[in-house]
Design an enzyme around this catalytic site. Structure first.
Site, short mmCIF file in Angstrom:
data_model
loop_
_atom_site.label_atom_id
_atom_site.label_comp_id
_atom_site.label_asym_id
_atom_site.label_seq_id
_atom_site.Cartn_x
_atom_site.Cartn_y
_atom_site.Cartn_z
N GLU A 103 0.74 -1.13 0.05
CA GLU A 103 0.03 0.13 -0.09
C GLU A 103 0.91 1.41 0.04
O GLU A 103 0.95 1.86 1.27
CB GLU A 103 -0.77 -0.04 1.29
CG GLU A 103 -1.82 -1.28 1.30
CD GLU A 103 -2.92 -1.09 2.39
OE1 GLU A 103 -3.03 -0.17 3.02
OE2 GLU A 103 -3.80 -1.93 2.50
N GLU A 133 -4.63 -9.19 1.53
CA GLU A 133 -5.15 -8.77 2.87
C GLU A 133 -6.75 -8.84 2.72
O GLU A 133 -7.07 -7.96 1.86
CB GLU A 133 -4.68 -7.38 3.34
CG GLU A 133 -3.14 -7.40 3.93
CD GLU A 133 -2.96 -6.18 4.33
OE1 GLU A 133 -3.74 -5.36 4.98
OE2 GLU A 133 -1.72 -5.94 4.52
C1 FCB Z 1 -3.86 -2.17 5.94
C2 FCB Z 1 -2.39 -2.49 6.33
C3 FCB Z 1 -2.30 -3.55 7.39
C4 FCB Z 1 -3.42 -3.46 8.26
C5 FCB Z 1 -4.70 -3.51 7.58
C6 FCB Z 1 -6.05 -3.47 8.69
O1 FCB Z 1 -4.20 -1.15 5.23
O2 FCB Z 1 -1.50 -2.79 5.00
O3 FCB Z 1 -1.00 -3.07 7.97
O4 FCB Z 1 -3.38 -2.19 9.16
O5 FCB Z 1 -4.83 -2.34 6.77
#
Ligand code: FCB
Length: 521
Positions: free
Chosen positions: A214, A426
């Protein structure tokens, strides 16, 4: 000052960029060929259950990041990172918490890997702390820091768990920040040098590498909105930082190719859903520029070889300075795209005041009055609202729950990536976990969230989208940036005072999903 998670701000930036809806990349007819099935099965009970099977060899993992779990912030020769510095500034983190100790993973790594094995994971995504490996960012390597990751990778290997390593999850060495940080061009070379050190040591055993996680966070948010490390409010520098992060990515990928290491390499982008709130031209355009600002600014140069035109025009003098040859360096063939998906947002045009600097991500961060962009629409003249389904509601961070947004994002992205392998790197949720007396959490709401997203994912795979794996955020509860330890994203509970790990109901559920390579409705 009223403190809230900086993610209130991140929400505003987390958008599916230039990817306006496009037709599904492949027809359902590819389903049979792949041998994927969604079958209706009568189990012992009366209830009709539907089983969604995943392709053979699908990777099932969990994600973490170095700063959020490791602790040992100044041990064994580790240098200070921008996050070590940022959390010490008053008012930045809820309750003034820091990740100095966090989950103490640095000292508990072997038992944490044993836990992963118990959960049945076949992959684990973690990040490497640059300041642990090269404390000053450049030059001398800290052998003890590198040894830690070497041991981790070996431990994973013994447990039969594929290692998925991210080189940069926002915590660059403070020493590099002091020398100008991401807006400075040389930072791309420093990153490539660091990457080489890590590839040389771990490259024989790491299956998957990501350059950045990110990249919007350390650039647009960290340098523009100032709500995350390094906490600077300079819009011009924030867009330059975004460009140099892209360049750093391209250079690291080239180092990887030159070294002919056996693994695969890609990048992890937060590609959340972003849709116009109405079909009015104003909202459609607001959505386009806000998506471009959050995602196209990385996705487009990396996959398409140019920056989003509309955004560049909109930014005018704030747009990054791009040297000859940069775009060619940035657009390197990748082995996969990592997607983080948490939610979908509706974007409206909002113009209540003069155009201002400071990123204008279109959402009220609540962290500091000066960064409440949404009050006038900010630089992008847009405002964002979480989309949710009435039956599903929100997570404890007020993120809307909208599983079908995952399928929408996948369909858009697959077209532009030429159906490159995709991993969901994620997905997950913070919920109001209520442990019983022994610390066990029956997190049925989390199971429901994960199940619905997996069903959506399997549907996308059946439609021909090339998704190869899925990683839950997160393995265990951890330090959630500006919100500190309040949000709990883990499928394993961490009892911080004792550091005891207690798998939640969702961990048991996930183990079954993995064992069956299928999710059941
Ligand atoms: C994402 C991040 C990770 C975590 C999640 C909830 O944006 O990459 O580190 O904080 O959110």
């Amino acid at each position: 000052m009223k403190q809230r998670s900086f993610f209130k701000l991140l929400l505003g930036s987390s958008i599916a960029s230039r990817f306006l809806p496009s037709p599904a990349v492949a027809a359902e007819s590819s389903v049979a060929a792949k041998g994927l099935r969604t079958i209706s099965k009568k189990p012992m009970s009366e209830t009709e259950k539907i089983i969604h099977e995943f392709p053979p060899g699908f990777l099932w993992g969990c994600s973490t990041s170095a700063y959020q779990i490791e602790g040992a912030w100044n041990e064994d020769g580790k240098g200070e990172s921008v996050w070590d510095r940022f959390v010490r500034q008053p008012g930045k983190i809820e309750r003034g918490e820091t990740a100095d100790v966090a989950c103490d993973h640095y000292h508990r790594m072997p038992s944490d890997v044993a836990l992963m094995k118990e959960l049945g994971l076949n992959a684990y995504r973690f990040s490497i702390s640059w300041s642990r490996v090269i404390p000053e960012g450049q030059g001398k390597v800290n052998a003890r820091g590198l040894d830690f990751y070497d041991r981790l990778v070996d431990e994973l290997g013994k447990a039969g768990i594929a290692a998925n390593a991210t080189l940069h999850h926002w915590d660059i060495p403070q020493a590099l920040q002091d020398r100008g940080g991401w807006p400075r061009r040389e930072c791309a070379d420093w990153f490539a040098d660091y990457a080489r050190v890590v590839f040389d040591r771990l490259g024989d055993r790491v299956a998957m590498w990501a350059t950045h996680n990110e990249p919007i966070v350390p650039s647009i948010l960290g340098w523009g909105a100032g709500a995350v490390a390094p906490g600077i409010k300079d819009d011009k520098a924030s867009y330059q930082a975004a460009h140099i992060l892209n360049l750093a990515h391209g250079k690291a990928v080239q180092v990887f190719r030159q070294g002919a290491y056996p693994g695969k390499i890609g990048i992890v982008l937060d590609l959340h859903g972003m849709v116009p709130a109405t079909s009015s031209e104003a909202d459609v355009l607001a959505c386009q520029r806000t998506r471009e600002n959050a995602q196209g600014i990385f996705f487009d140069p990396i996959f398409l070889g140019h920056y989003p035109k509309y955004l560049m025009k909109w930014l005018g003098p704030l747009r990054p300075e791009i040297a000859d040859g940069d775009l060619a360096q940035i657009r390197q063939p990748l082995d996969f795209l990592g997607i983080n998906y948490y939610f979908t947002q509706e974007v409206s045009h909002l113009d209540r005041g003069p155009r201002r600097l400071n990123a204008g991500l279109g959402v009220n961060s609540g962290l500091a009055e000066e960064v409440s962009h949404s009050e006038d629409g900010g630089l992008l003249k847009s405002s964002l609202k979480m989309r949710t389904l009435p039956a599903l509601g929100h997570t404890s961070l007020d993120w809307g729950i909208y599983p079908q947004g995952l399928g929408e994002v996948l369909r858009r992205v697959a077209t532009d990536t030429g159906n490159l392998p995709i991993y969901i790197t994620e997905n997950g949720c913070s919920m109001t976990d209520e442990p019983n007396a022994s610390g066990f959490v029956e997190d049925r709401d989390r199971i429901n969230y994960l199940r619905l997203h997996l069903i959506e994912l399997q549907r996308a795979i059946r439609a021909g989208i090339n998704v190869r794996g899925y990683f839950i955020w997160s393995l265990m509860d951890n330090f959630e940036w500006g919100a500190g330890f309040r949000p709990r994203f883990g499928i394993v509970r961490v009892d911080y005072p004792t550091q005891r790990r207690i798998p939640k109901l969702s961990a048991r559920w996930y183990r079954e999903v993995i064992a069956r390579n299928a999710v059941t409705e």
